[in-house]
Design an enzyme around this catalytic site. Structure first.
Site, PDB file in Angstrom:
ATOM      1  N   HIS A  85       0.869  -1.181   0.000  1.00  0.00           N
ATOM      2  CA  HIS A  85       0.000   0.000   0.000  1.00  0.00           C
ATOM      3  C   HIS A  85       0.909   1.234   0.000  1.00  0.00           C
ATOM      4  O   HIS A  85       2.030   1.177   0.530  1.00  0.00           O
ATOM      5  CB  HIS A  85      -0.838  -0.038   1.285  1.00  0.00           C
ATOM      6  CG  HIS A  85      -1.904   0.992   1.401  1.00  0.00           C
ATOM      7  ND1 HIS A  85      -1.658   2.293   1.763  1.00  0.00           N
ATOM      8  CD2 HIS A  85      -3.241   0.911   1.216  1.00  0.00           C
ATOM      9  CE1 HIS A  85      -2.807   2.965   1.810  1.00  0.00           C
ATOM     10  NE2 HIS A  85      -3.783   2.145   1.474  1.00  0.00           N
TER      11      HIS A  85
ATOM     12  N   ASP B 215       2.928  -4.713   7.912  1.00  0.00           N
ATOM     13  CA  ASP B 215       1.708  -3.907   7.812  1.00  0.00           C
ATOM     14  C   ASP B 215       0.521  -4.858   7.926  1.00  0.00           C
ATOM     15  O   ASP B 215       0.179  -5.569   6.979  1.00  0.00           O
ATOM     16  CB  ASP B 215       1.726  -3.170   6.462  1.00  0.00           C
ATOM     17  CG  ASP B 215       0.394  -2.500   6.142  1.00  0.00           C
ATOM     18  OD1 ASP B 215      -0.556  -2.628   6.926  1.00  0.00           O
ATOM     19  OD2 ASP B 215       0.315  -1.839   5.085  1.00  0.00           O
TER      20      ASP B 215
ATOM     21  N   GLN C 130      -4.741  -5.277   6.927  1.00  0.00           N
ATOM     22  CA  GLN C 130      -5.777  -6.165   6.376  1.00  0.00           C
ATOM     23  C   GLN C 130      -5.728  -7.558   6.993  1.00  0.00           C
ATOM     24  O   GLN C 130      -6.408  -8.465   6.518  1.00  0.00           O
ATOM     25  CB  GLN C 130      -5.603  -6.293   4.851  1.00  0.00           C
ATOM     26  CG  GLN C 130      -5.724  -5.008   4.097  1.00  0.00           C
ATOM     27  CD  GLN C 130      -7.149  -4.457   4.079  1.00  0.00           C
ATOM     28  OE1 GLN C 130      -8.113  -5.165   4.343  1.00  0.00           O
ATOM     29  NE2 GLN C 130      -7.276  -3.184   3.786  1.00  0.00           N
TER      30      GLN C 130
ATOM     31  N   LYS D 214     -10.423  -0.599  10.449  1.00  0.00           N
ATOM     32  CA  LYS D 214     -10.616  -1.819   9.651  1.00  0.00           C
ATOM     33  C   LYS D 214     -10.877  -3.015  10.554  1.00  0.00           C
ATOM     34  O   LYS D 214     -10.991  -4.145  10.105  1.00  0.00           O
ATOM     35  CB  LYS D 214      -9.376  -2.084   8.786  1.00  0.00           C
ATOM     36  CG  LYS D 214      -9.132  -1.000   7.732  1.00  0.00           C
ATOM     37  CD  LYS D 214      -7.911  -1.315   6.923  1.00  0.00           C
ATOM     38  CE  LYS D 214      -7.364  -0.120   6.175  1.00  0.00           C
ATOM     39  NZ  LYS D 214      -8.100   0.208   4.969  1.00  0.00           N
TER      40      LYS D 214
ATOM     41  N   CYS E 215      -4.774   2.469  -3.667  1.00  0.00           N
ATOM     42  CA  CYS E 215      -3.524   2.964  -3.061  1.00  0.00           C
ATOM     43  C   CYS E 215      -2.384   1.964  -3.261  1.00  0.00           C
ATOM     44  O   CYS E 215      -1.520   1.803  -2.386  1.00  0.00           O
ATOM     45  CB  CYS E 215      -3.686   3.288  -1.580  1.00  0.00           C
ATOM     46  SG  CYS E 215      -4.848   4.614  -1.272  1.00  0.00           S
TER      47      CYS E 215
HETATM   48  N1  PMP Z   1      -1.887  -0.718   4.530  1.00  0.00           N
HETATM   49  C1  PMP Z   1      -2.874  -1.455   4.016  1.00  0.00           C
HETATM   50  C2  PMP Z   1      -2.590  -2.852   3.570  1.00  0.00           C
HETATM   51  C3  PMP Z   1      -4.156  -0.920   3.916  1.00  0.00           C
HETATM   52  O1  PMP Z   1      -5.144  -1.656   3.394  1.00  0.00           O
HETATM   53  C4  PMP Z   1      -4.380   0.402   4.342  1.00  0.00           C
HETATM   54  C5  PMP Z   1      -5.751   1.040   4.216  1.00  0.00           C
HETATM   55  N2  PMP Z   1      -6.337   0.881   2.963  1.00  0.00           N
HETATM   56  C6  PMP Z   1      -3.319   1.120   4.883  1.00  0.00           C
HETATM   57  C7  PMP Z   1      -2.091   0.527   4.949  1.00  0.00           C
HETATM   58  C8  PMP Z   1      -3.497   2.521   5.378  1.00  0.00           C
HETATM   59  O2  PMP Z   1      -4.336   2.516   6.490  1.00  0.00           O
HETATM   60  P1  PMP Z   1      -4.866   3.874   7.117  1.00  0.00           P
HETATM   61  O3  PMP Z   1      -5.397   4.686   5.969  1.00  0.00           O
HETATM   62  O4  PMP Z   1      -5.934   3.434   8.064  1.00  0.00           O
HETATM   63  O5  PMP Z   1      -3.713   4.528   7.784  1.00  0.00           O
END
Ligand code: PMP
Length: 414
Positions: A131, A208, A211, A234, A373
């Protein structure tokens, strides 16, 4: 006690659904079908109530008040930290830093650890399925320090090319940062193996888990990662709160990355400033108290669910959708790695993902469309983006069928 807690051991999706008031609505005159869970999950009544009760009864600033409400707010905030520590398999209180989310947690590590440990020629090992939150902070710190980013490729089915990743590890690798579960593909990375290999090469690791934590239990000791990060929103909790787990010895040696109140021991113009101990050294300013409490409530709620049964339910939902998509010859699947979780990404021939998303929304079906993203990943597949349906434990088989029927309707507009 929540309804879900009463059904511990016997997973009943109808009872779980009942706890999510937002799901009971019509959108565009159709029952809402919420399949955008990888972007954010909805909140059970228990979380909504915990936040409202906190503001109704207990709110005050934390840590520095000499009165009852301040004591209550502090106790609830710090209890939430303990709940997170237990949720991650028994981390220490000192190892749990509250942040705004995954993004801020990675920025914290990139700045506080990266700027003190990286120099010219040092390598940061990423994967092509990260991401942007696990790319851009490293690009910024690489630019500032002269470190170099290496990127391990992704195979055609959306799995990480593990051999290539291992081949990129070297004595120059200072940190390997990897996504646990891809938000765009659902692929699960073998993070325990990767952490072990990175450690053997002398590198620090960041996982990270944005998910991952909502789909299966995560034990940071078993993974042995140095840093593990996730977002509350999430995980059935509120937005604006997230977690950095960090190995105590590493956090201890890192300088603060933001300064202000709450993170100091003593401030003096003459003698300089000394910092608070862990974890408060990394929590400058008034924290998101209600957010942490809401996250604690989300964890308590999730602890009342049979997670093995919940994972099996999500897998069955995905299998049903996969089977339907596999039979459509105008669909190009992106990401079919074995054992992936809760995400189906695809393109429909002759339709831009944005149009598909809009036509589904007209039928009350919420999905995400675009690059998710993960622009480098989309580039790897030579596409601008996908349509992504993502499941959570409250989704039903009827919703899968409704989505499939919704795609048929979309075709009729093309
Ligand atoms: N890493 C992953 C794998 C994600 O899915 C996301 C959110 N789509 C993020 C990072 C970023 O998370 P946040 O916007 O809650 O900081």
């Amino acid at each position: 006690m929540s309804t879900a807690m009463q059904t511990r051991g016997a997973f009943d999706v109808a009872l779980i659904r009942d706890e999510f008031p937002i799901l009971e609505q019509a959108v565009n005159d159709r029952p809402l079908v919420y399949l955008d869970n990888a972007a954010s999950t909805q909140k059970p009544e228990a979380v909504i109530r915990a936040i409202a009760d906190y503001y109704r009864r207990d709110h005050s600033n934390v840590h520095r008040g000499a009165h009852t409400l301040a004591d209550r707010a502090t106790a609830a905030f710090e209890q939430a930290r303990m709940d997170v520590a237990a949720f991650l398999g028994g981390a220490k209180r000192e190892e749990i830093v509250f942040t705004r989310g995954t993004t801020e947690a990675i920025n914290l590590v990139a700045n506080a650890w990266g700027r003190t440990h990286l120099g010219p020629g040092d390598e940061i090992l990423l994967t092509a399925m990260e991401h942007h939150a696990n790319i851009v902070p490293w690009q910024l710190v690489a630019e500032a320090t002269g470190a170099v980013i290496r990127v391990a490729p992704v195979l055609e089915n959306g799995e990480l090319d593990l051999d290539a990743w291992k081949a990129l590890l070297s004595e120059r690798t200072r940190i390997a940062a990897m996504v646990h579960v891809s938000n765009a593909l659902g692929s699960i990375n073998p993070v325990a193996d990767m952490v072990a290999a990175a450690r053997a090469a002398g590198a620090v690791t960041l996982v990270d888990g944005a998910q991952a934590v909502n789909h299966f239990p995560v034990d940071v000791h078993a993974l042995a990662a140095d840093f593990y990060v996730f977002s509350g929103h999430k995980l059935f909790g509120p937005t604006g709160i997230g977690v950095l787990y960090g190995r105590e010895s590493l956090l201890d040696a890192m300088p603060p990355w933001q300064g202000g109140g709450e993170m100091i021991e003593r401030v003096s113009f003459e003698a300089g400033t000394t910092f608070a101990g862990l974890p408060w050294k990394f929590e400058a300013g008034t924290p998101h108290i209600a957010g942490a409490i809401g996250l604690g409530a989300a964890i308590a709620w999730l602890n009342g669910i049979d997670r093995v049964a919940a994972a099996a339910h999500e897998a069955a939902l995905l299998a049903r959708l996969d089977a339907a998509l596999a039979g459509m010859n105008d669909v190009r699947r992106i990401g079919t790695a074995p054992g992936r979780v809760a995400v189906a990404s695809f393109l429909l021939d002759g339709a831009h993902p944005t149009d598909v998303g809009m036509l589904l929304d007209q039928q009350g079906i919420a999905v995400r469309v675009g690059h998710h993203c993960t622009m480098p990943l989309m580039e790897r597949f030579g596409i601008p983006g996908t349509v992504r349906a993502s499941f959570s434990i409250y989704n039903t088989f009827e919703e899968v069928d409704c989505f499939v029927a919704g795609l048929d309707k979309v075709r009729s507009f093309l």
